[in-house]
Design a protein around this motif. Structure first.
Motif, PDB file in Angstrom:
ATOM      1  N   GLU A  18       0.794  -1.214   0.000  1.00 45.25           N
ATOM      2  CA  GLU A  18       0.000   0.000   0.000  1.00 45.25           C
ATOM      3  C   GLU A  18       0.838   1.283   0.000  1.00 45.25           C
ATOM      4  OE1 GLU A  18      -2.869   2.648  -0.314  1.00 45.25           O
ATOM      5  OE2 GLU A  18      -3.127   0.486  -0.555  1.00 45.25           O
ATOM      6  N   VAL A  45      -1.636  -5.212  -3.810  1.00 43.94           N
ATOM      7  CA  VAL A  45      -2.558  -4.242  -3.210  1.00 43.94           C
ATOM      8  C   VAL A  45      -1.834  -2.916  -3.024  1.00 43.94           C
ATOM      9  CG1 VAL A  45      -4.035  -3.698  -1.242  1.00 43.94           C
ATOM     10  CG2 VAL A  45      -3.799  -6.080  -2.016  1.00 43.94           C
ATOM     11  N   SER A  47      -3.600   1.019  -3.388  1.00 45.84           N
ATOM     12  CA  SER A  47      -4.717   1.835  -3.877  1.00 45.84           C
ATOM     13  C   SER A  47      -4.244   3.008  -4.730  1.00 45.84           C
ATOM     14  CB  SER A  47      -5.560   2.337  -2.701  1.00 45.84           C
ATOM     15  OG  SER A  47      -4.785   3.149  -1.837  1.00 45.84           O
ATOM     16  N   SER A  71      -7.583  -3.027  -2.821  1.00 49.14           N
ATOM     17  CA  SER A  71      -7.832  -3.579  -1.485  1.00 49.14           C
ATOM     18  C   SER A  71      -7.550  -5.070  -1.468  1.00 49.14           C
ATOM     19  CB  SER A  71      -9.297  -3.340  -1.075  1.00 49.14           C
ATOM     20  OG  SER A  71     -10.167  -4.093  -1.903  1.00 49.14           O
ATOM     21  N   THR A  72      -7.368  -5.600  -0.266  1.00 47.02           N
ATOM     22  CA  THR A  72      -7.195  -7.041  -0.121  1.00 47.02           C
ATOM     23  C   THR A  72      -8.444  -7.781  -0.571  1.00 47.02           C
ATOM     24  OG1 THR A  72      -5.677  -6.713   1.726  1.00 47.02           O
ATOM     25  CG2 THR A  72      -6.658  -8.886   1.515  1.00 47.02           C
ATOM     26  N   ALA A  75      -8.242  -8.074  -4.164  1.00 50.14           N
ATOM     27  CA  ALA A  75      -7.169  -9.008  -4.519  1.00 50.14           C
ATOM     28  C   ALA A  75      -7.623 -10.449  -4.385  1.00 50.14           C
ATOM     29  CB  ALA A  75      -5.950  -8.749  -3.641  1.00 50.14           C
ATOM     30  N   ASP A 103      -7.528  -5.628   6.572  1.00 56.51           N
ATOM     31  CA  ASP A 103      -7.060  -6.262   5.337  1.00 56.51           C
ATOM     32  C   ASP A 103      -6.362  -7.587   5.632  1.00 56.51           C
ATOM     33  OD1 ASP A 103      -7.993  -4.428   3.504  1.00 56.51           O
ATOM     34  OD2 ASP A 103      -6.156  -3.241   3.476  1.00 56.51           O
TER      35      ASP A 103
END
Length: 349
Positions: A18, A45, A47, A71-72, A75, A103
């Motif tokens: 992230e 992941v 954003s 996002s997880t 994913a 997450d």
């Protein structure tokens, strides 16, 4: 740490990066996506890069076409067969950000083991252990140091190994020692050599080194001994062992670790890694980079025996840097770069 003992490679994985994928701070995530022989990244992941793919973000040839998502949850929808969540970035201070908690738990609920490079050890937190037990998954803290009974001082037993040992060293931090080590190892295996490699940082362990330790977590007195043990272990099964170096001997903040690696590995040859455009040290405004000439002199003065720097891994033009320093040179991001470095290394052994 040897993650191969815990997983059956290749492991389908989601990589959490992230805000940092493609940056220096996201080097663990970058390395896992580009090079891992252990984890097969199915989604990243981040954003801030969502909607792109890994090849576009990293800008390197041969990078798998892995989607970058926001996002997880997204994913896991993209990669429902994922068996691991690799935390590929360590935020400032190494603490777990609050916004990542859900997450990670979502991945655990989906059956993913957690492979973490955080300074905070999830496996030592009873709340995370309870979640892992509830969903039948495992927690791997890659930065966790060896147990006290596994620590010893160096005693020179590495001198007795039959394998050739090659250590990558550098003129600064974050110049590509781990990447150079892996590319040398890959070039060697592609050339038919029986090669293995030792990681000394979390990225190398997650990429899939044969053995590894996050060396900056080892008490100073025992660093050389731990490195010696790792080299000896890999040398039992391979004819050439490539060892990932750390920092630089001329770096006032980290030279102690670098010297322990040099003495613990006691290499037959050193490949020096340099960014010719870098003048100041990464994250240290007060310090300037000493340069190739001073680093070579430090390596060859402080090494025990006849160890020499035999090649230069450069971010610049290989021919120009070779002429400037009188060393065979290669850029590992050029198609022929790893082969040039390997040839120079083998010629010197």
């Amino acid at each position: 740490m040897d993650l191969y003992d815990a997983f059956d490679a290749p492991v389908p994985a989601v990589v959490l990066a992230e805000g940092e994928f493609g940056t220096t701070e996201g080097k663990t995530a970058n390395g896992v996506v580009m090079h891992s022989e252990l984890f097969e990244a199915r989604a990243v992941v981040d954003s801030t890069q969502a909607g792109e793919n890994a090849a576009e973000v990293l800008g390197r040839e041969g990078v798998p076409d892995v989607p970058v998502v926001s996002s997880t949850e997204e994913a896991l929808e993209s990669a429902p067969d994922a068996e691991a969540l690799v935390i590929g970035v360590a935020p400032a201070g190494g603490e777990l950000p609050d916004e990542w908690v859900e997450d990670i738990k979502r991945a655990m609920r989906a059956g993913c083991d957690i492979v973490s490079g955080l300074h905070t050890f999830l496996s030592e937190d009873c709340q995370w252990r309870d979640v892992a037990d509830e969903f039948g998954v495992r927690l791997f803290d890659v930065r966790k140091p060896p147990a006290d009974d596994e620590l010893r001082v160096g005693d020179g037993r590495v001198d007795d190994v039959d394998a050739d040992v090659v250590l990558t060293m550098g003129t600064d931090c974050a110049v590509g020692k781990r990447t150079t080590t892996f590319e040398l190892y890959r070039a060697a295996t592609e050339a038919g050599l029986d090669a293995g490699w030792v990681a000394t940082g979390q990225t190398g362990i997650m990429v899939g080194a044969h053995r590894g330790v996050v060396v900056d977590r080892v008490p100073a007195d025992f660093t050389a001994g731990v490195v010696e043990d790792l080299v000896c272990s890999v040398a039992e099964d391979h004819e050439v062992v490539f060892v990932e170096g750390q920092a630089a001997l001329t770096h006032r903040a980290y030279s102690g670790v670098t010297l322990s690696l040099l003495h613990g590995a006691n290499p037959d040859a050193v490949v020096l890694v340099d960014d010719p455009s870098r003048e100041g040290r990464t994250d240290f405004d007060r310090f300037s980079v000493a340069g190739v000439e001073r680093e070579v002199a430090a390596v060859e003065t402080l090494a025990d025996g006849d160890t020499e720097v035999v090649a230069l891994s450069t971010w610049g033009d290989a021919d120009e840097e070779s002429a400037a320093w009188g060393l065979p040179a290669g850029n590992v991001y050029d198609e022929e770069g790893p082969g040039r470095l390997l040839d120079a290394t083998l010629d010197a052994l």
